[in-house]
Scaffold this active site. Structure first.
Site, PDB file in Angstrom:
ATOM      1  N   GLU A   1      80.060  90.909  59.740  1.00  0.00           N
ATOM      2  CA  GLU A   1      79.987  91.775  60.928  1.00  0.00           C
ATOM      3  C   GLU A   1      79.240  93.074  60.645  1.00  0.00           C
ATOM      4  O   GLU A   1      78.868  93.794  61.569  1.00  0.00           O
ATOM      5  CB  GLU A   1      81.418  92.111  61.335  1.00  0.00           C
ATOM      6  CG  GLU A   1      81.661  92.159  62.799  1.00  0.00           C
ATOM      7  CD  GLU A   1      83.144  92.324  63.095  1.00  0.00           C
ATOM      8  OE1 GLU A   1      83.538  93.469  63.309  1.00  0.00           O
ATOM      9  OE2 GLU A   1      83.879  91.339  63.097  1.00  0.00           O
TER      10      GLU A   1
ATOM     11  N   GLY B   1      87.249 102.550  64.225  1.00  0.00           N
ATOM     12  CA  GLY B   1      87.275 101.365  65.087  1.00  0.00           C
ATOM     13  C   GLY B   1      88.704 101.022  65.463  1.00  0.00           C
ATOM     14  O   GLY B   1      89.221  99.966  65.110  1.00  0.00           O
TER      15      GLY B   1
ATOM     16  N   GLU C   1      86.907 104.909  68.591  1.00  0.00           N
ATOM     17  CA  GLU C   1      86.553 103.590  69.109  1.00  0.00           C
ATOM     18  C   GLU C   1      85.316 103.725  69.996  1.00  0.00           C
ATOM     19  O   GLU C   1      85.277 104.556  70.903  1.00  0.00           O
ATOM     20  CB  GLU C   1      87.724 103.010  69.911  1.00  0.00           C
ATOM     21  CG  GLU C   1      87.421 101.740  70.680  1.00  0.00           C
ATOM     22  CD  GLU C   1      86.909 100.582  69.825  1.00  0.00           C
ATOM     23  OE1 GLU C   1      87.418 100.371  68.717  1.00  0.00           O
ATOM     24  OE2 GLU C   1      85.954  99.907  70.275  1.00  0.00           O
TER      25      GLU C   1
ATOM     26  N   GLU D   1      90.143  98.262  60.006  1.00  0.00           N
ATOM     27  CA  GLU D   1      90.051  96.804  59.829  1.00  0.00           C
ATOM     28  C   GLU D   1      88.620  96.449  60.201  1.00  0.00           C
ATOM     29  O   GLU D   1      88.293  96.277  61.358  1.00  0.00           O
ATOM     30  CB  GLU D   1      91.080  96.105  60.724  1.00  0.00           C
ATOM     31  CG  GLU D   1      91.307  94.674  60.304  1.00  0.00           C
ATOM     32  CD  GLU D   1      90.244  93.723  60.815  1.00  0.00           C
ATOM     33  OE1 GLU D   1      89.145  93.627  60.194  1.00  0.00           O
ATOM     34  OE2 GLU D   1      90.503  93.081  61.846  1.00  0.00           O
TER      35      GLU D   1
HETATM   36  C1  LIG Z   1      87.936  94.303  64.004  1.00  0.00           C
HETATM   37  S1  LIG Z   1      88.272  95.402  65.308  1.00  0.00           S
HETATM   38  C2  LIG Z   1      89.752  96.190  64.753  1.00  0.00           C
HETATM   39  C3  LIG Z   1      90.532  96.862  65.863  1.00  0.00           C
HETATM   40  C4  LIG Z   1      91.842  97.503  65.425  1.00  0.00           C
HETATM   41  N1  LIG Z   1      91.629  98.527  64.433  1.00  0.00           N
HETATM   42  C5  LIG Z   1      92.792  96.476  64.890  1.00  0.00           C
HETATM   43  O1  LIG Z   1      92.992  96.445  63.666  1.00  0.00           O
HETATM   44  O2  LIG Z   1      93.326  95.683  65.654  1.00  0.00           O
HETATM   45  C6  LIG Z   1      87.027  96.619  65.041  1.00  0.00           C
HETATM   46  C7  LIG Z   1      86.936  97.667  66.128  1.00  0.00           C
HETATM   47  O3  LIG Z   1      86.040  98.671  65.664  1.00  0.00           O
HETATM   48  C8  LIG Z   1      85.183  99.069  66.708  1.00  0.00           C
HETATM   49  N2  LIG Z   1      83.976  99.585  66.050  1.00  0.00           N
HETATM   50  C9  LIG Z   1      83.108  98.903  65.265  1.00  0.00           C
HETATM   51  N3  LIG Z   1      82.133  99.715  64.795  1.00  0.00           N
HETATM   52  C10 LIG Z   1      82.414 100.952  65.290  1.00  0.00           C
HETATM   53  C11 LIG Z   1      81.768 102.210  65.171  1.00  0.00           C
HETATM   54  N4  LIG Z   1      80.663 102.350  64.445  1.00  0.00           N
HETATM   55  N5  LIG Z   1      82.297 103.266  65.826  1.00  0.00           N
HETATM   56  C12 LIG Z   1      83.436 103.123  66.563  1.00  0.00           C
HETATM   57  N6  LIG Z   1      84.077 101.954  66.727  1.00  0.00           N
HETATM   58  C13 LIG Z   1      83.580 100.876  66.093  1.00  0.00           C
HETATM   59  C14 LIG Z   1      84.976  97.813  67.535  1.00  0.00           C
HETATM   60  O4  LIG Z   1      84.579  98.111  68.850  1.00  0.00           O
HETATM   61  C15 LIG Z   1      86.360  97.180  67.444  1.00  0.00           C
HETATM   62  O5  LIG Z   1      87.194  97.588  68.506  1.00  0.00           O
END
Ligand SMILES: C[S@@+](CC[C@H](N)C(=O)[O-])C[C@H]1O[C@@H](n2cnc3c(N)ncnc32)[C@H](O)[C@@H]1O
Length: 375
Positions: A145, A71, A93, A136
């Site tokens: 979440e 993510g 992502e 994260e």
């Molecule tokens: C809380 S944000 C963190 C973003 C970044 N890593 C940061 O720390 O600023 C979580 C991210 O994970 C992505 N995400 C959540 N579940 C995912 C999955 N199963 N596969 C790919 N991306 C995912 C979401 O779209 C989001 O952009």
């Protein structure tokens, strides 16, 4: 269980890949596709400093290593991993944010190290196993979440046996609080009911239909909304009136999806404040970056979302209110011990016996994972 979840309890790769990407998935991901939302997270200094320090004060975990960022969002953690010396970073992502992440990686001249993959983690096929998984994933009150499911899935499929999780540990905390929210929510509920009674009278006099039979279900609906639903709040530390207690400890290297399906805790604590009101409980979390048993962090880093005057986070705390609140003189400690003992915590629904402390006691959190993801 919402449809986002990887097969409940599954930890094998074959089981872990079965993900329903229905409406639930779409709802969850739609917010993360916007830069304003990523910016909110990138502006959280407590969060940013913790991850930054975890990576750069433990470069030995990254130098020459393969890293998976689950993510990646804007790509920030992948970029730091590369700057800390990683040989290769897979930045996965699910949303279109991947395009921005790719641009950002290129603008920082790291395109030969960081590969941004626009796909959901559960579907990705990597060319190798990795030494570090960084992510994260934490939601409100840690698990709200349920993105952690995807991290566990990634770990099972792609982390080397000697690999390290960033963060490596997590804890959920609960503490008794006082809060004016308890009066505000009761007043909101009473306003909603007064409005309803006016509406019933008008509907009868203008349109000739008696709606009173719906008063009870409407009241129940409003009680659930105003009085029995947990809410986000940024508490001042002096609102915490007793000892915080840990209700869940997670080792991110070994935890299974089954382990995080429910949170049950039997704990006790004492209230330190006198002449106040027990208005409910606040839940928060912390995570730690400790490395692994075999490969410890040189510098252990903590990220806490506990009530703080100066270091609040966008996670704030999750507040579970008691209606009515309990006056605290000095019998408080006994009452509170009873309260905590009888709470039965679960991520989907937090139930408490209704006769506790002679109150209609709280506390319902998000009723479904779908709702959880809309936050
Ligand atoms: C809380 S944000 C963190 C973003 C970044 N890593 C940061 O720390 O600023 C979580 C991210 O994970 C992505 N995400 C959540 N579940 C995912 C999955 N199963 N596969 C790919 N991306 C995912 C979401 O779209 C989001 O952009």
């Amino acid at each position: 269980m919402g449809s986002r979840t990887v097969n409940g309890g599954a930890t094998s790769a074959a089981e872990a890949v079965a993900v329903d990407k229905g409406v639930d998935f779409a709802n969850y991901f739609c917010t993360y596709g916007f830069l304003y939302h990523q910016k909110e997270m990138l502006s959280d200094r407590v969060r940013m400093d913790a991850y930054y320090n975890a990576v750069f004060e433990n470069k030995h975990h990254f130098e020459g290593k393969a890293v998976l960022d689950v993510g990646t969002g804007s790509g920030i953690l992948a970029i730091w991993s590369a700057q800390a010396g990683a040989r290769k970073v897979y930045a996965v992502e699910a949303t279109k944010m991947a395009e921005h992440a790719r641009e950002l990686v290129k603008a920082n001249n790291l395109q030969d190290i960081v590969e941004v993959i626009e796909e959901s983690m559960e579907d990705v096929i990597l060319p190798e196993k990795v030494d570090v998984i960084i992510s994260e994933w934490m939601g409100y009150f840690l698990l709200r979440e349920s993105m952690f499911d995807s991290v566990i899935c990634a770990r099972e499929r792609w982390l080397k046996p000697s690999g390290i999780m960033y963060p490596s540990h997590a804890r959920m905390w609960l503490a008794p609080i006082r809060s004016g929210l308890v009066d505000q929510k009761m007043s909101d509920y009473e306003d909603a009911m007064n409005d309803w009674h006016g509406f019933v009278n008008e509907t009868e006099s203008y349109y000739g239909v008696d709606m009173r039979v719906l008063t009870k279900p409407f009241a129940e609906e409003q009680r659930k909304y105003y009085l029995k639903t947990s809410m986000w709040n940024n508490l001042h530390p002096n609102q915490v009136i007793g000892t915080p207690v840990i209700i869940k400890e997670i080792d991110c290297s070994t935890v299974t999806i089954n382990d995080i399906l429910g949170v049950r805790a039997s704990v006790s604590s004492s209230i330190s404040a006198e002449n106040t009101r027990l208005c409910g409980f606040a839940g928060w979390f912390d995570v730690h970056f400790r490395g692994s048993h075999e490969n410890l962090a040189q510098q252990e880093i903590e990220l806490t979302t506990a009530p703080s005057e100066d270091f609040g986070t966008h996670w704030g705390q999750q507040v579970f209110l008691l209606h009515p609140p309990t006056d605290i003189w000095n019998i408080a400690s006994a009452v509170y011990q009873q309260v905590l003992h009888r709470m039965n915590l679960h991520p989907d629904i937090f139930t408490v016996p209704a006769n506790m402390c002679d109150s209609q006691v709280p506390v319902i959190a998000a009723s479904s994972h779908e709702e959880q993801k809309l936050f």
